[in-house]
Each structure stands twice: as structure tokens, then as C-alpha cells.
Design a protein around this motif. Structure first.
Motif, short mmCIF file in Angstrom:
data_model
loop_
_atom_site.label_atom_id
_atom_site.label_comp_id
_atom_site.label_asym_id
_atom_site.label_seq_id
_atom_site.Cartn_x
_atom_site.Cartn_y
_atom_site.Cartn_z
N GLY A 30 0.80 -1.22 0.00
CA GLY A 30 0.00 0.00 0.00
C GLY A 30 0.84 1.27 0.00
N VAL A 31 2.02 1.19 -0.60
CA VAL A 31 2.95 2.32 -0.62
C VAL A 31 2.80 3.10 -1.92
N GLY A 32 2.75 4.44 -1.83
CA GLY A 32 2.66 5.28 -3.01
C GLY A 32 3.92 5.16 -3.86
N ILE A 33 3.76 5.19 -5.18
CA ILE A 33 4.88 4.99 -6.10
C ILE A 33 5.25 6.30 -6.78
N GLY A 34 6.56 6.59 -6.81
CA GLY A 34 7.04 7.80 -7.46
C GLY A 34 8.21 7.54 -8.38
N ALA A 35 8.40 8.43 -9.36
CA ALA A 35 9.56 8.37 -10.25
C ALA A 35 10.74 9.06 -9.61
N HIS A 36 11.93 8.46 -9.78
CA HIS A 36 13.14 9.02 -9.16
C HIS A 36 14.25 9.10 -10.21
N PRO A 37 14.15 10.07 -11.13
CA PRO A 37 15.15 10.18 -12.19
C PRO A 37 16.43 10.88 -11.72
N GLY A 38 17.53 10.52 -12.36
CA GLY A 38 18.81 11.14 -12.02
C GLY A 38 19.65 11.34 -13.26
N PHE A 39 20.90 11.73 -13.06
CA PHE A 39 21.84 11.87 -14.17
C PHE A 39 22.16 10.48 -14.75
N PRO A 40 22.55 10.41 -16.04
CA PRO A 40 22.97 9.13 -16.63
C PRO A 40 24.36 8.76 -16.10
N ASP A 41 24.41 8.16 -14.93
CA ASP A 41 25.67 7.97 -14.21
C ASP A 41 25.60 6.73 -13.33
N ALA A 89 4.57 0.86 -14.55
CA ALA A 89 3.50 0.88 -13.55
C ALA A 89 2.15 0.56 -14.18
N ARG A 90 1.89 1.15 -15.32
CA ARG A 90 0.60 0.91 -15.99
C ARG A 90 0.45 -0.56 -16.34
N ALA A 91 1.52 -1.18 -16.82
CA ALA A 91 1.47 -2.60 -17.17
C ALA A 91 1.16 -3.47 -15.96
N LEU A 92 1.53 -2.98 -14.77
CA LEU A 92 1.32 -3.74 -13.54
C LEU A 92 0.06 -3.29 -12.78
N GLY A 93 -0.71 -2.41 -13.38
CA GLY A 93 -1.94 -1.94 -12.74
C GLY A 93 -1.70 -0.96 -11.61
N ALA A 94 -0.57 -0.27 -11.66
CA ALA A 94 -0.23 0.70 -10.62
C ALA A 94 -0.20 2.11 -11.19
N GLU A 95 -0.09 3.09 -10.31
CA GLU A 95 -0.08 4.49 -10.70
C GLU A 95 1.16 5.17 -10.13
N VAL A 96 1.81 6.00 -10.94
CA VAL A 96 2.94 6.81 -10.46
C VAL A 96 2.37 8.14 -9.98
N ARG A 97 2.48 8.39 -8.69
CA ARG A 97 1.79 9.54 -8.09
C ARG A 97 2.70 10.74 -7.87
N HIS A 98 3.99 10.48 -7.71
CA HIS A 98 4.88 11.62 -7.43
C HIS A 98 6.18 11.51 -8.22
N PHE A 99 6.94 12.59 -8.17
CA PHE A 99 8.17 12.74 -8.95
C PHE A 99 9.20 13.41 -8.05
N LYS A 100 10.41 12.83 -7.99
CA LYS A 100 11.46 13.38 -7.12
C LYS A 100 12.81 13.20 -7.78
N LEU A 101 13.55 14.29 -7.92
CA LEU A 101 14.88 14.24 -8.50
C LEU A 101 15.87 13.53 -7.56
N HIS A 102 16.87 12.90 -8.17
CA HIS A 102 17.86 12.14 -7.40
C HIS A 102 19.21 12.84 -7.31
N GLY A 103 19.90 12.63 -6.20
CA GLY A 103 21.32 12.87 -6.05
C GLY A 103 21.83 14.23 -6.49
N ALA A 104 22.90 14.20 -7.30
CA ALA A 104 23.53 15.43 -7.74
C ALA A 104 22.59 16.31 -8.55
N LEU A 105 21.70 15.69 -9.32
CA LEU A 105 20.73 16.46 -10.10
C LEU A 105 19.83 17.26 -9.16
N SER A 106 19.38 16.63 -8.10
CA SER A 106 18.54 17.32 -7.12
C SER A 106 19.32 18.42 -6.41
#
Length: 254
Positions: free
Chosen positions: A58-69, A100-117
Motif C-alpha cells: 500500500g505504498v505510493g509509487i514515485g519516479a526518481h530520475p537522475g543523471f545518466p551515471d 507501472a501501468r502494465a502492472l496496474g499501478a499508478e505513479v503519483r509523485h516525482f522526485k529528482l535524485h542525487g547530484a541532479l537534485s
């Protein structure tokens, strides 16, 4: 009035046969998961498995993009042109939304990672470029921002829904940015200390820097890192400390 806060952790950072963190146990404690999108960590199968386990808890799912590194785990600063950076964000965000869509889930939030953030916490224009890219993929996504940094005016200028984030296991500078990991004391490993400072900051509605400076801030979500050896202990201690103070724990937007 009951205080409500989300607990998030960076998840899905394993790669092939190389494990990173203790995702299965941490996902029993947190309320939101920031899932690596393959550029700084993770791979398609790890992403899928992380989404499945988050769903089961029951945990909300978010995208966590970062630099190509991959080699530097996204913690090395990089210089990218605006268009390249925005397309890198769209690529990663699109990948996790598709999975997520293929698994019947929803991506609810977006958060930058690491050095990019970290770079976006100092550079409002860079932050805005990243958030514009994310919103071009999903205009309704909730954007997690490092509270009281340049990320906040960037997201406000775009009129997006956002959540102010603080860190349980990182020390703060007087301008609300994170102390560089290369410096002593930048990362907190003591679970009791982490829990005590989170209770203090949540109740104060403020970031408290290492100098003792109090910086009034939105505190909507707390990051509990999943990639160090004390992560699970810190996550459990922070959750227990907040619940003991009557704080309600729930995913942002739920």
C-alpha cells in the motif's frame, strides 16, 4: 490539529545480480517509494519488482530520475544542455509510468535524485527545466521538492502540486541545502538521533541546520534513504518516534 506527514525512501536501486539496500523490509515502514528509473541505478526488472512490492504494501509509487551515471550512482555533478536534460527526464519518467501501468499501478509523485537534485536546489532555472519536463509527461504529478531551496520557487512558478521534503539522515546548511556528502557529519547513521531531529522538525514546521538555525519550511514528506547499512533502523526509529507523538503517516495526496 493532527499533523500529517509522508515517509519516503529511494528504492529499486539494485542492478541485475548486484543488490542495493533492503527494499522489501523498508517498504513495510515507509508510505511512499521513489523508484530509480535506470539512469543512476536500477534496471527494468528491478523497477517492476519494486513496484509490485510497493503495491503489496500500500505504498505510493514515485519516479526518481537522475543523471545518466550508473558508475557514480548519480552523485557526480554533470553539465547537460537544457533540451538533453529535459529529454533525459521525460525518458525516465515515461519508463516508470509505462511499467507501472502494465502492472496496474499508478505513479503519483516525482522526485529528482542525487547530484541532479542538489544542483536544482541551488539553481531555480535548472529546477524549472526539470519540472517542466515532468509536467509535460504528467501535468497532475505531485513534485517532491527540497523544502526552502531554489526548487520551491521553481515549482510554484509552474503552478504544480508539490510537497516539501526534509531528510532524516542528512545534515543541513544554513540555506536549507544538504551538507556535501564528502564532509564529516553529512550523513547521520544514529537511528535515535535521526528520529529525535525528525520529531523536532515536524513539530516545529521547520528545518534545523547544523548551526542551530531554524528555517521555517513546509514539511510534507521525510526522506529515509534505503541504500546504507543503517537505513532500516533509521526508518523504523523515525516512524516509531513520529507515531508516539501522534503524527499521522500517509502517502502525499492520499
Amino acid at each position: 490539529m493532527t499533523i500529517r506527514v509522508d515517509l519516503n525512501a529511494d528504492m529499486g536501486e539494485s542492478f541485475g545480480p548486484w543488490p542495493m539496500g533492503n527494499d522489501a523490509e523498508v517498504l513495510k515502514v515507509v508510505t511512499s517509494a521513489n523508484v530509480a528509473c535506470g539512469f543512476h541505478a536500477g534496471d527494468p526488472s528491478v523497477m517492476a519488482e519494486t513496484i509490485k512490492v510497493a503495491q503489496a504494501n500500500g505504498v505510493g509509487i514515485g519516479a526518481h530520475p537522475g543523471f545518466p551515471d550508473l558508475q557514480g550512482f548519480g552523485r557526480r555533478r554533470m553539465q547537460m544542455g537544457r533540451e538533453d536534460l529535459q529529454n533525459a527526464i521525460r525518458y525516465q519518467f515515461g519508463a516508470i509510468r509505462g511499467m507501472a501501468r502494465a502492472l496496474g499501478a499508478e505513479v503519483r509523485h516525482f522526485k529528482l535524485h542525487g547530484a541532479l537534485s542538489n544542483m536544482c536546489s541551488e539553481d531555480e532555472e535548472m529546477a524549472r527545466a526539470c519540472y517542466e519536463a515532468a509536467l509535460s509527461v504528467d501535468p497532475d504529478v505531485i513534485i517532491f521538492v527540497l523544502a526552502s531551496t531554489a526548487q520551491e520557487p521553481a515549482v510554484k512558478a509552474l503552478g504544480a502540486t508539490y510537497a516539501g521534503e526534509i531528510f532524516a539522515d542528512r545534515a543541513y546548511n544554513d540555506d536549507a541545502t544538504l551538507v556535501d556528502r564528502s564532509l564529516p557529519g553529512a550523513v547521520i547513521h544514529d537511528a535515535d538521533r535521526a528520529a529525535k531531529r525528525m520529531v523536532e522538525m515536524v513539530k516545529a514546521g521547520a528545518i534545523i541546520a547544523e548551526s542551530g538555525k531554524v528555517i521555517p519550511s513546509r514539511v510534507d514528506t521525510i526522506c529515509l534513504h534505503g541504500d546504507n547499512e543503517t537505513a532500516l533502523q533509521i526508518a523504523r526509529a523515525v516512524r516509531a518516534g513520529l507515531e508516539a507523538e501522534g503524527v499521522k503517516l500517509a502517502p502525499v495526496g492520499a
